[in-house]
Design a protein around this motif. Structure first.
Motif, PDB file in Angstrom:
ATOM      1  N   UNK A  90     -45.942   8.182 -39.660  1.00 26.02           N
ATOM      2  CA  UNK A  90     -45.091  10.268 -38.548  1.00 26.02           C
ATOM      3  C   UNK A  90     -44.315  10.247 -38.467  1.00 26.02           C
ATOM      4  N   UNK A  91     -44.412  11.399 -38.316  1.00 22.75           N
ATOM      5  CA  UNK A  91     -43.025  12.303 -38.890  1.00 22.75           C
ATOM      6  C   UNK A  91     -42.187  12.075 -37.940  1.00 22.75           C
ATOM      7  N   UNK A  92     -40.756  12.413 -38.357  1.00 22.30           N
ATOM      8  CA  UNK A  92     -39.327  12.215 -37.339  1.00 22.30           C
ATOM      9  C   UNK A  92     -38.935  13.726 -36.824  1.00 22.30           C
ATOM     10  N   UNK A  93     -38.876  14.335 -35.895  1.00 26.89           N
ATOM     11  CA  UNK A  93     -37.752  15.525 -35.652  1.00 26.89           C
ATOM     12  C   UNK A  93     -36.669  14.599 -34.530  1.00 26.89           C
ATOM     13  N   UNK A  94     -35.478  15.261 -34.759  1.00 25.77           N
ATOM     14  CA  UNK A  94     -34.532  14.668 -33.726  1.00 25.77           C
ATOM     15  C   UNK A  94     -33.775  16.314 -33.405  1.00 25.77           C
ATOM     16  N   UNK A  95     -33.499  15.894 -32.441  1.00 26.55           N
ATOM     17  CA  UNK A  95     -33.521  17.487 -31.861  1.00 26.55           C
ATOM     18  C   UNK A  95     -32.050  16.792 -30.485  1.00 26.55           C
ATOM     19  N   UNK A  96     -31.215  17.712 -30.366  1.00 20.85           N
ATOM     20  CA  UNK A  96     -29.805  18.049 -29.284  1.00 20.85           C
ATOM     21  C   UNK A  96     -29.707  17.111 -29.375  1.00 20.85           C
ATOM     22  N   UNK A  97     -28.364  17.114 -30.456  1.00 20.69           N
ATOM     23  CA  UNK A  97     -27.508  16.021 -31.149  1.00 20.69           C
ATOM     24  C   UNK A  97     -26.163  16.268 -30.687  1.00 20.69           C
TER      25      UNK A  97
END
Length: 443
Positions: free
Chosen positions: A152-159
Motif C-alpha cells: 500500500x502507498x501512503x499519502x499525507x494531506x492537510x498538515x
C-alpha cells in the motif's frame, strides 16, 4: 527515497511469502514440490512488481481535503468532513487515518472504503471538545491498495491545521432559532404567564400559540380574517450581568466538562437572549480577585466581545474572594441590574462564609445564585445498597444532597433567589429564571 518512505507492506504479502517459505521447507524433504514452489515464488514476485507499478505510476493520483468549521463549539458535536478523490484509472481500496488533536485522546479515527476510478468520496464524523483553547490537527494519512493488495502507498494531506474551540455557540444559535420559531418549550423553556406588562402599544401582529387572549384585537381579526393580537413593548435596556466564579469549586468535572465550562456556555446563551430582548449584557469573572469586567452594553459587537472574553477563561485553584467581588460591583455597577452568579456550594458552611457579601449585593441588585446539583451523588443514592459499606456511602451522599436544599432555603430566607440545577439542565433553567423575572417585571 520518497517512494520507499511511503511504501508499506500488507498482511497479505507476509502471508503469501510466508506460505512460499513453508513450501520451500517442505520441498527440501519432498523434492517434487521444489519446481512448484519456484513457479509460485516468481509469480508472486511478478505480482508484487505489478502492484508497485500500479500504485506508484502517478506522482499525485489522489486528492484529500479536511473540511471543518473555522471554530469548534465547546461541549457540542462538531462535524468534520474528509473529501477524497480517486485519480487512478482503477478502483482503489482506502484506509484513512485522521490525526485529530491530542486533547480528544482518541485513536479510533480510522475508516475503510472502496472508491471507483475518477470518483469522489466523502467521510463524515463528529468531534466533541470538552475544553476551550487552540487545537491542532495533524495530517490525513491515506493508504491506497490495489485489488492485488500486496503493498500500500501512503499519502499525507492537510498538515497542521489550527482550530480554536469557543464557548458553545451552537447551543446559543439553537436557543435563538427556537425562540424565533416559538418552539422553546421543546428544550425545557416554560411558557410563563406575564403578571404585568407595559401598556405602551407597539404594533399588531398575528396570534401565535401562547399569547395572552386578553390582548386580542378583534377589529383587526375581523378585517384580516385571521386572529390578530396587540403587541406591547417590554421593559428594555435593563442590565444583565453574568458573574462567573473561577475558583477551585468550579473545577469539578461532570460528563468530562468542568462546571466552569457549563457556566461559560450558559452565560453566552443568556447574554445573547438578553441582547435579543433589548437588554444590556455584561460579564464579570473572579476567583481570588476580580479578573475581568465587561460593562453591560447593547452595542452591535457586544456579543462578540463576550465570546472573546469567555474564550480565554480558565479555572483557578484559589479560594474565591466574594469581598473583592462585592467591592467591584459597588464601584462598577451603579444601576439596578440582574446579577446571575454562577458558583457552587457543597456545604452550608461554605455558603455562610460568603453569605454576608451576597446579601450586600442583593440590597441594590436582583441577585440570582446559580449552583449545581451533584449528579454523581444522586446516581449513588438511587442505586440500591447491597453491603454495609454501601449503606454508609448512601447515608453520607444523602446528607450532602439534603445540605444543597438547605443552602437554597438559607438564601431564600434573605430574599435571594437561588437555582439548584444539574449541569446538563443549567442553560434551560437559567433562561427560564431570566424570562420569569422579565415576566414579573422584577428587572
Amino acid at each position: 527515497m520518497h517512494y520507499i518512505k511511503n511504501l508499506f507492506l500488507t498482511g497479505r504479502l507476509f502471508l503469501l511469502f510466508g506460505g512460499i517459505a513453508v513450501l520451500f521447507v517442505i520441498a527440501f524433504f519432498v523434492p517434487v514440490l521444489s519446481h512448484a514452489a519456484k513457479i509460485i515464488f516468481y509469480a508472486s514476485t511478478g505480482l508484487l512488481i505489478i502492484d508497485y507499478l500500479l500504485l506508484f505510476r502517478y506522482a499525485e493520483p489522489l486528492k484529500a481535503q479536511r473540511i471543518t468549521a473555522d471554530r469548534f463549539s465547546n461541549g457540542d458535536d462538531n462535524e468534520v468532513r474528509i473529501y477524497l478523490f480517486n485519480g487512478y484509472a482503477f478502483t482503489i481500496h482506502f484506509e484513512i487515518i485522521d490525526e485529530i488533536p491530542f486533547q480528544f485522546q482518541r485513536r479510533d479515527i480510522r475508516f475503510l472504503s472502496t472508491i471507483p476510478a475518477s470518483t469522489e468520496h466523502v467521510i463524515t464524523y463528529n468531534l466533541r471538545p470538552v475544553k476551550r483553547g487552540e487545537y491542532s490537527f495533524g495530517g490525513i494519512n491515506v493508504f491506497a491498495l490495489s485489488k492485488i493488495g500486496l503493498i500500500k502507498r501512503r499519502f499525507i494531506f492537510a498538515r497542521n491545521k489550527q482550530i480554536k474551540v469557543y464557548p458553545s455557540y451552537i447551543q446559543m444559535r439553537k436557543y435563538e432559532l427556537l425562540a424565533a420559531s416559538n418552539r422553546l418549550s421543546e428544550i425545557g423553556i416554560k411558557k410563563i404567564r406575564r403578571i404585568g406588562q407595559s401598556m405602551e402599544f407597539e404594533h399588531i401582529r398575528e396570534y401565535v400559540q401562547g399569547d395572552d387572549y386578553r390582548s386580542m384585537n378583534w377589529q383587526a381579526t375581523a378585517r384580516r380574517g385571521q386572529l390578530m393580537t396587540n403587541n406591547y413593548q417590554d421593559e428594555r435596556s435593563q442590565n444583565v450581568y453574568c458573574i462567573i466564579d473561577k475558583g477551585r469549586v468550579m473545577k469539578m468535572p461532570f460528563n468530562q466538562m468542568t462546571l466552569l465550562d457549563y457556566a461559560i456556555n450558559s452565560s453566552l446563551v443568556l447574554s445573547n437572549i438578553a441582547l435579543q430582548k433589548s437588554d444590556k449584557s455584561g460579564i464579570i469573572t473572579f476567583s481570588n480577585k476580580v479578573n475581568n469586567v465587561l460593562i453591560a452594553e447593547r452595542k452591535q459587537f457586544q456579543l462578540l466581545k463576550i465570546n472573546d472574553l469567555l474564550y480565554d477563561q480558565k479555572s483557578l485553584f484559589n479560594e474565591s474572594d466574594y469581598e473583592s467581588l462585592y467591592n467591584t460591583i459597588r464601584k462598577k455597577i451603579t444601576q439596578r441590574s440582574l446579577i446571575v452568579l454562577f458558583t457552587n456550594f457543597e456545604t452550608l458552611r461554605g455558603l455562610e462564609r460568603n453569605l454576608r457579601f451576597i446579601r450586600k449585593i442583593a440590597v441594590n441588585h436582583l441577585c440570582l445564585v446559580v449552583f449545581f446539583e451533584n449528579t454523581e451523588l444522586r446516581a449513588l443514592v438511587d442505586t440500591p445498597a447491597q453491603t454495609l459499606q454501601e449503606v454508609y456511602e448512601h447515608t453520607i451522599a444523602s446528607k450532602f444532597i439534603s445540605e444543597k436544599k438547605l443552602i437554597v432555603r438559607e438564601l431564600n430566607k434573605y430574599g435571594i433567589p437561588a437555582l439548584l440545577t444539574t449541569p446538563e439542565s443549567l442553560t434551560a433553567n437559567t433562561v427560564n429564571k431570566y424570562l420569569e423575572f422579565k415576566a414579573r417585571n422584577l428587572i
